[in-house]
Motif scaffolding. Structure first.
Motif, short mmCIF file in Angstrom:
data_model
loop_
_atom_site.label_atom_id
_atom_site.label_comp_id
_atom_site.label_asym_id
_atom_site.label_seq_id
_atom_site.Cartn_x
_atom_site.Cartn_y
_atom_site.Cartn_z
N LEU A 230 78.55 70.53 10.46
CA LEU A 230 77.16 70.51 10.93
C LEU A 230 76.67 71.91 11.24
CD1 LEU A 230 77.20 67.39 13.29
CD2 LEU A 230 76.02 67.59 11.11
N ASN A 231 77.52 72.69 11.90
CA ASN A 231 77.13 74.07 12.24
C ASN A 231 76.94 74.91 10.98
OD1 ASN A 231 77.16 73.62 14.99
ND2 ASN A 231 79.33 74.14 15.21
N ALA A 232 77.82 74.71 10.00
CA ALA A 232 77.69 75.45 8.74
C ALA A 232 76.39 75.09 8.03
CB ALA A 232 78.89 75.17 7.84
N ALA A 233 76.06 73.79 8.07
CA ALA A 233 74.81 73.35 7.43
C ALA A 233 73.60 73.92 8.14
CB ALA A 233 74.75 71.82 7.43
N LEU A 234 73.65 73.96 9.49
CA LEU A 234 72.53 74.51 10.25
C LEU A 234 72.36 76.00 9.99
CD1 LEU A 234 73.03 72.64 13.66
CD2 LEU A 234 71.15 72.33 12.05
N THR A 235 73.51 76.71 9.92
CA THR A 235 73.46 78.15 9.64
C THR A 235 72.87 78.41 8.26
OG1 THR A 235 75.38 78.54 11.04
CG2 THR A 235 74.82 80.25 9.45
N LYS A 236 73.28 77.61 7.30
CA LYS A 236 72.78 77.77 5.93
C LYS A 236 71.28 77.52 5.87
CE LYS A 236 73.74 76.22 1.20
NZ LYS A 236 74.55 75.31 0.36
N GLU A 237 70.82 76.51 6.62
CA GLU A 237 69.40 76.19 6.63
C GLU A 237 68.60 77.31 7.29
OE1 GLU A 237 65.90 74.23 5.91
OE2 GLU A 237 67.90 73.84 5.11
N LEU A 302 70.75 94.36 5.78
CA LEU A 302 71.59 95.29 6.53
C LEU A 302 71.00 95.54 7.91
CD1 LEU A 302 72.30 97.74 3.59
CD2 LEU A 302 73.97 96.21 4.66
N CYS A 303 69.69 95.71 7.96
CA CYS A 303 68.97 95.81 9.24
C CYS A 303 67.48 95.70 8.95
CB CYS A 303 69.30 97.10 9.97
SG CYS A 303 68.65 98.58 9.16
N ASN A 320 77.83 86.18 10.93
CA ASN A 320 77.23 84.87 10.63
C ASN A 320 75.77 85.01 10.20
OD1 ASN A 320 79.49 83.22 11.23
ND2 ASN A 320 79.11 83.50 13.42
N LYS A 321 75.36 86.25 9.97
CA LYS A 321 73.99 86.56 9.56
C LYS A 321 72.96 86.19 10.64
CE LYS A 321 74.80 86.23 4.59
NZ LYS A 321 74.34 85.66 3.31
N THR A 322 73.44 86.15 11.90
CA THR A 322 72.52 85.91 13.02
C THR A 322 71.86 87.21 13.41
OG1 THR A 322 73.92 84.10 13.79
CG2 THR A 322 72.32 85.00 15.36
N GLU A 323 70.54 87.19 13.53
CA GLU A 323 69.78 88.41 13.82
C GLU A 323 69.69 88.66 15.32
OE1 GLU A 323 65.31 90.26 12.86
OE2 GLU A 323 65.89 88.26 12.17
N SER A 324 69.93 89.90 15.73
CA SER A 324 69.73 90.30 17.12
C SER A 324 68.81 91.52 17.16
CB SER A 324 71.07 90.63 17.79
OG SER A 324 71.72 91.70 17.15
N GLN A 336 73.22 105.19 17.10
CA GLN A 336 74.04 104.51 18.09
C GLN A 336 74.57 103.17 17.57
OE1 GLN A 336 71.82 104.09 21.74
NE2 GLN A 336 71.21 106.26 21.77
N PHE A 337 73.99 102.69 16.47
CA PHE A 337 74.38 101.38 15.94
C PHE A 337 75.23 101.53 14.67
CE2 PHE A 337 70.35 100.96 18.19
CZ PHE A 337 70.67 99.96 19.11
N GLU A 338 75.92 102.65 14.56
CA GLU A 338 76.75 102.92 13.39
C GLU A 338 77.79 101.83 13.17
OE1 GLU A 338 78.49 106.79 13.42
OE2 GLU A 338 80.00 106.29 11.92
N LYS A 339 78.50 101.47 14.23
CA LYS A 339 79.57 100.46 14.10
C LYS A 339 79.01 99.12 13.62
CE LYS A 339 83.32 98.11 16.58
NZ LYS A 339 82.94 96.78 16.07
N GLU A 340 77.89 98.66 14.21
CA GLU A 340 77.31 97.38 13.83
C GLU A 340 76.87 97.39 12.36
OE1 GLU A 340 76.77 97.74 18.27
OE2 GLU A 340 76.67 99.04 16.52
N LEU A 341 76.28 98.48 11.91
CA LEU A 341 75.84 98.57 10.52
C LEU A 341 77.02 98.55 9.55
CD1 LEU A 341 73.06 101.28 10.99
CD2 LEU A 341 72.69 98.93 10.20
N LEU A 342 78.09 99.27 9.89
CA LEU A 342 79.27 99.29 9.03
C LEU A 342 79.97 97.94 9.02
CD1 LEU A 342 80.65 102.84 9.92
CD2 LEU A 342 79.52 102.14 7.79
N ASP A 343 79.98 97.25 10.19
CA ASP A 343 80.57 95.91 10.24
C ASP A 343 79.82 94.92 9.37
OD1 ASP A 343 81.65 95.88 13.76
OD2 ASP A 343 82.57 96.72 11.94
N THR A 344 78.51 95.08 9.32
CA THR A 344 77.69 94.20 8.46
C THR A 344 78.06 94.40 6.99
OG1 THR A 344 75.87 94.24 10.03
CG2 THR A 344 75.34 93.57 7.77
N VAL A 345 78.25 95.63 6.59
CA VAL A 345 78.69 95.92 5.21
C VAL A 345 80.04 95.28 4.94
CG1 VAL A 345 79.41 97.73 3.62
CG2 VAL A 345 77.38 98.05 5.03
#
Length: 354
Positions: A230-237, A302-303, A320-324, A336-345
């Motif tokens: 269910l969670n996977a389906a909600l995330t996909k939607e 990516l951002c 999980n492709k959740t936007e913050s 300052q967001f170098e780590k987050e950007l590289l983790d997304t890649v």
């Protein structure tokens, strides 16, 4: 009209009418004959559907089964009907007696709502006591509709149905055993798991204690798997909705890419080029935000930068492709967001399990 739509329409009709149907004869006409029609047979053609079908059984004369469906002059399915409130039982049924004196390999017992299909898997030319296909027409599942379709006039093939009937019969029995074990685990089922996790001696007391543990474990496991899906389906939607929003055609006259946005883009490129060639880092400006994508793919943001309002923000994405969304005072804070950007890649490239 597709058979699944026809079956759904008949189910709706049954739910509306059943409380007004009092006799077996009414159930035949309102429920069973429409089902036969859905299978592609003409109930008004005596060469296809014979009501009150009679076959002499030795000294017994004049016994009748409600319907026989014919193809090429031979009966392929005999049907016995009951009132819709009656429970189905094959004991003392004409189906048993008619089965071995006709050339049919299939028999149907129905009250217009419950349907039971039989063949001769256990002993040739002798109808089995248990149906190989059983269903409630008001609560059909997709796999059951697929099996019903095999009895349609255009698909009917004796060998194909009989060969598949054996699998259906055992799958039905196995599913029943699984259900019984889940509701009340047997000693054998309990020991199967207890032996793998318990190092002591499996006394009767220990086995009894493990029965409750096994039941809870299986129940929790099933619930967790359902929740994961269910969670996977909600995330996909959610991702789909985000993509659809991005794909809205922008009024080019209202999109104004500023030098500040391009400078911010160059900062992001400078951070990510240690893992990506610059050709894979693409910007796309919209009325709402300035987007930076991997491979120019809306599914791989990516951002996103929000620089043209009263406050500046950067939107980042986790695995999980959740936007913050985080406020920034200037584009220099993007560093300052170098780590987050590289983790997304890493997430998109498979280094991190998405």
């Amino acid at each position: 009209m597709e058979i699944n739509i026809q079956l759904k329409s008949l189910a709706d009709k049954i739910n509306q009418l059943k409380n007004k149907i009092e006799t077996e004869e009414s159930a035949k006409h309102a429920f069973v004959l429409p089902f036969i029609h859905i299978l592609g047979y003409d109930a008004f053609n005596p060469l296809e559907v014979v009501p009150e079908f009679t076959a002499d059984l030795g000294l017994k004369k004049g016994e009748k089964v409600d319907y026989a469906i014919f193809q090429n002059g031979e009966p392929i399915l005999i049907v016995e009907c009951k009132g819709w409130k009656e429970k189905l039982t094959v004991h003392n049924s004409q189906l048993f007696r008619y089965f071995h004196v006709t050339k049919t390999r299939f028999a149907l017992l129905t009250n217009g709502i419950s349907y039971q299909f039989f063949t001769d898997l256990d002993a040739q030319n002798k109808m089995d006591e248990k149906p190989f296909l059983e269903f409630d027409i008001t609560n059909l599942k997709e796999n059951t509709i697929n099996e019903i379709t095999k009895f349609h006039k255009s698909n009917f093939n004796v060998d194909n149905i009989v060969n598949n009937a054996s699998s259906l019969k055992y799958i039905k029995e196995i599913k029943k055993q699984i259900n019984d074990e889940l509701e009340n685990p047997s000693n054998e089922f309990t020991k199967l798991f207890a032996n793998k996790v318990y190092t002591g001696r499996l006394t009767e007391k220990v086995v009894d204690e493990f029965k409750d543990l096994v039941q809870k474990s299986v129940s929790q496991y099933i619930n967790e798997k359902i929740n994961d899906r269910l969670n996977a389906a909600l995330t996909k939607e959610t991702i789909k909705q985000q993509d659809e929003a991005v794909l809205i055609v922008e009024d080019e006259n209202k999109v104004n890419t500023t030098e500040e946005e391009l400078e911010a883009y160059r900062i992001v490129v400078a951070i990510l080029r240690r893992k990506l060639p610059t050709s894979r880092i693409v910007h796309r400006d919209t009325q709402s935000y300035f987007g930076i994508l991997l491979d120019d793919n809306n599914r791989k943001p990516l951002c996103r930068l929000h620089l043209n309002g009263g406050k500046k923000y950067i939107s980042l994405f986790n695995d999980n492709k959740t936007e913050s969304k985080t406020a920034i005072t200037s584009i220099d804070e993007i560093y300052q967001f170098e780590k987050e950007l590289l983790d997304t890649v890493d997430a998109y490239e498979g280094t991190i399990q998405v």
